[in-house]
Motif scaffolding. Structure first.
Motif, PDB file in Angstrom:
ATOM      1  N   HIS A   1      47.808  33.819  45.631  1.00 46.50           N
ATOM      2  CA  HIS A   1      46.910  34.948  45.418  1.00 46.50           C
ATOM      3  C   HIS A   1      47.594  36.295  45.635  1.00 46.50           C
ATOM      4  O   HIS A   1      46.989  37.336  45.416  1.00 46.50           O
ATOM      5  CB  HIS A   1      45.692  34.839  46.352  1.00 46.50           C
TER       6      HIS A   1
ATOM      7  N   SER B   1      46.873  31.493  37.739  1.00 44.96           N
ATOM      8  CA  SER B   1      45.435  31.597  37.541  1.00 44.96           C
ATOM      9  C   SER B   1      44.868  32.261  38.795  1.00 44.96           C
ATOM     10  O   SER B   1      45.610  32.682  39.678  1.00 44.96           O
ATOM     11  CB  SER B   1      44.808  30.217  37.314  1.00 44.96           C
ATOM     12  N   ARG B   2      43.570  32.348  38.888  1.00 44.38           N
ATOM     13  CA  ARG B   2      42.974  33.099  39.992  1.00 44.38           C
ATOM     14  C   ARG B   2      43.327  32.504  41.351  1.00 44.38           C
ATOM     15  O   ARG B   2      43.537  33.232  42.324  1.00 44.38           O
ATOM     16  CB  ARG B   2      41.453  33.136  39.822  1.00 44.38           C
ATOM     17  N   GLN B   3      43.435  31.179  41.435  1.00 44.46           N
ATOM     18  CA  GLN B   3      43.601  30.525  42.732  1.00 44.46           C
ATOM     19  C   GLN B   3      44.961  29.884  42.948  1.00 44.46           C
ATOM     20  O   GLN B   3      45.283  29.529  44.081  1.00 44.46           O
ATOM     21  CB  GLN B   3      42.518  29.442  42.906  1.00 44.46           C
TER      22      GLN B   3
ATOM     23  N   SER C   1      49.354  40.977  38.812  1.00 44.08           N
ATOM     24  CA  SER C   1      48.824  41.289  37.483  1.00 44.08           C
ATOM     25  C   SER C   1      49.889  41.715  36.493  1.00 44.08           C
ATOM     26  O   SER C   1      49.586  41.916  35.317  1.00 44.08           O
ATOM     27  CB  SER C   1      47.769  42.397  37.598  1.00 44.08           C
TER      28      SER C   1
ATOM     29  N   SER D   1      47.811  35.618  35.112  1.00 42.53           N
ATOM     30  CA  SER D   1      47.815  36.613  36.184  1.00 42.53           C
ATOM     31  C   SER D   1      46.709  36.283  37.167  1.00 42.53           C
ATOM     32  O   SER D   1      45.857  35.414  36.915  1.00 42.53           O
ATOM     33  CB  SER D   1      47.616  38.028  35.618  1.00 42.53           C
ATOM     34  N   ASN D   2      46.723  36.950  38.295  1.00 39.24           N
ATOM     35  CA  ASN D   2      45.597  36.925  39.212  1.00 39.24           C
ATOM     36  C   ASN D   2      45.482  38.308  39.835  1.00 39.24           C
ATOM     37  O   ASN D   2      46.356  39.166  39.615  1.00 39.24           O
ATOM     38  CB  ASN D   2      45.711  35.794  40.248  1.00 39.24           C
TER      39      ASN D   2
END
Length: 389
Positions: A81, A159-161, A118, A113-114
């Motif tokens: 993250h 990814s986000r996580q 980014s 990206s997360n």
């Protein structure tokens, strides 16, 4: 059971999680090809297809697949993250002392990206720093970066996580078959050409004609498919330098690919027409380099005077559409003349035309019965099908 548990179990069983990177528009036939060559759990994605395979199958895909740009072999997933979790996650993702000695070069590519990461350039820089810092701790020296011919190609998807670390086994895009040292002004990539022929439904039993053949790529890919030539049989791959490369298994898959070839199969007429004498020579050179001189004829001259084989057949072409070459008025006349020619002389045939300019395609004065969205070099195109009555 959790997804992470399944991934760990699969790794213990020697199951590889992979991604085939595909041209936009070829996802479905790309997935079908993976299944036909033994991949499991195949799932079409956007410009890609996910799959599972053992090592033998992964080798087979590299040697025999026609449509992907590259294959990515997932080697690790970890929570990610921010920069710190990426840095330490990368250092713990692989046995770097086994996979990347300082004498070897590498490159890093990033997708996704997360919120904490980014910008792909800075993400790639952080991955590079994690690797070389670990190398300095182990050996007191570090690998160099090589963007063109690295010994190890790393791909990180965010990814986000989480982050996924994969190895690129291709060693340069798989669309490069090795036969096309000579190219026209607006070359069609070989894997996209192969996919367009597949989408046309041509099955190798009736004539195939390209009235604007350029460097001959559509015809070469068609003949190569019809003769079951393995696209990767005569090139090298980055996976041959992997720490767990199995030379015996690789040679077995090479023999398997070679055994599938049908060099003595009799093909129908495959004919290309090109007006530019220099491009005619390029096309003939490419046909010869592909070992297909006995299967494909490249004719010099204007398509308006082209004599077609008798009986039904398939026309395929990628005419210029104004993005790279050609003047607007000249191109409108070209499309108009092409439409007139096929309506006058190609009754019972079908025409497949790659269009990147709907206004120019309108000059054909024909109505397409099918429109397949594809991307050609970043240009939004349609693979158009016309039934000629």
């Amino acid at each position: 059971m959790t997804e992470a548990w399944h991934r760990q179990t699969n790794r213990r069983r020697g199951v590889i999680q992979g991604i085939a990177v595909l041209p936009q528009g070829l996802e479905e036939i790309g997935a079908e090809e993976l299944v036909n060559l033994g991949a499991k759990q195949v799932q079409p994605l956007r410009r890609a297809a996910a799959f599972e395979a053992d090592m033998a199958c992964l080798y087979r895909l590299h040697l025999q697949c026609r449509y992907p740009f590259r294959f990515l072999r997932e080697v690790a997933r970890f929570p990610c993250h921010d920069r710190e979790s990426l840095y330490f996650g990368i250092q713990n993702a692989l046995e770097w002392e086994r996979w990347l000695h300082p004498s070897m070069s590498f490159r890093v590519d990033v997708s996704g990206s997360n919120p904490g990461l980014s910008h792909s350039h800075y993400t790639a820089l952080q991955v590079k720093n994690a690797v070389v810092d670990l190398q300095r701790n182990l050996w007191g020296e570090r690998s160099s970066i090589d963007l063109d011919e690295p010994d190890l190609s790393l791909h990180v998807h965010l990814s986000r996580q989480e982050a996924r670390l994969s190895l690129d086994g291709s060693g340069g895009s798989l669309h490069r078959r090795g036969y096309r040292s000579a190219m026209g002004l607006a070359p069609l990539k070989e894997n996209l050409a192969a996919g367009l022929v597949r989408l046309s439904g041509w099955d190798g039993s009736i004539p195939l004609v390209d009235p604007l053949c350029g460097s001959g790529t559509l015809l070469i890919e068609a003949a190569s498919w019809a003769l079951s030539q393995a696209p990767g049989l005569h090139r090298s791959f980055a996976l041959e330098g992997w720490a767990d490369f199995n030379a015996e298994l690789w040679e077995e898959e090479q023999r398997r690919a070679q055994a599938r070839e049908q060099p003595t199969r009799t093909l129908p007429i495959l004919l290309g027409c090109e007006q530019n004498p220099d491009v005619v020579e390029q096309a003939r050179h490419n046909v010869q380099a592909a070992g297909l001189s006995g299967a494909i004829t490249i004719q010099a001259g204007d398509f308006r005077a082209l004599e077609l084989p008798s009986g039904p057949g398939v026309l395929v072409c990628n005419p210029p559409y104004g993005e790279r070459i050609g003047e607007r008025d000249e191109l409108e006349q070209l499309y108009s003349d092409l439409g007139a020619m096929v309506k006058e002389r190609c009754s019972g045939w079908s025409l497949w035309l790659l269009s990147g300019n709907p206004e120019l395609t309108g000059a054909l004065r024909m109505k397409a019965s099918r429109r397949v969205p594809v991307s050609n070099g970043g240009i939004d195109c349609r693979w158009l099908h016309y039934e000629i009555r």
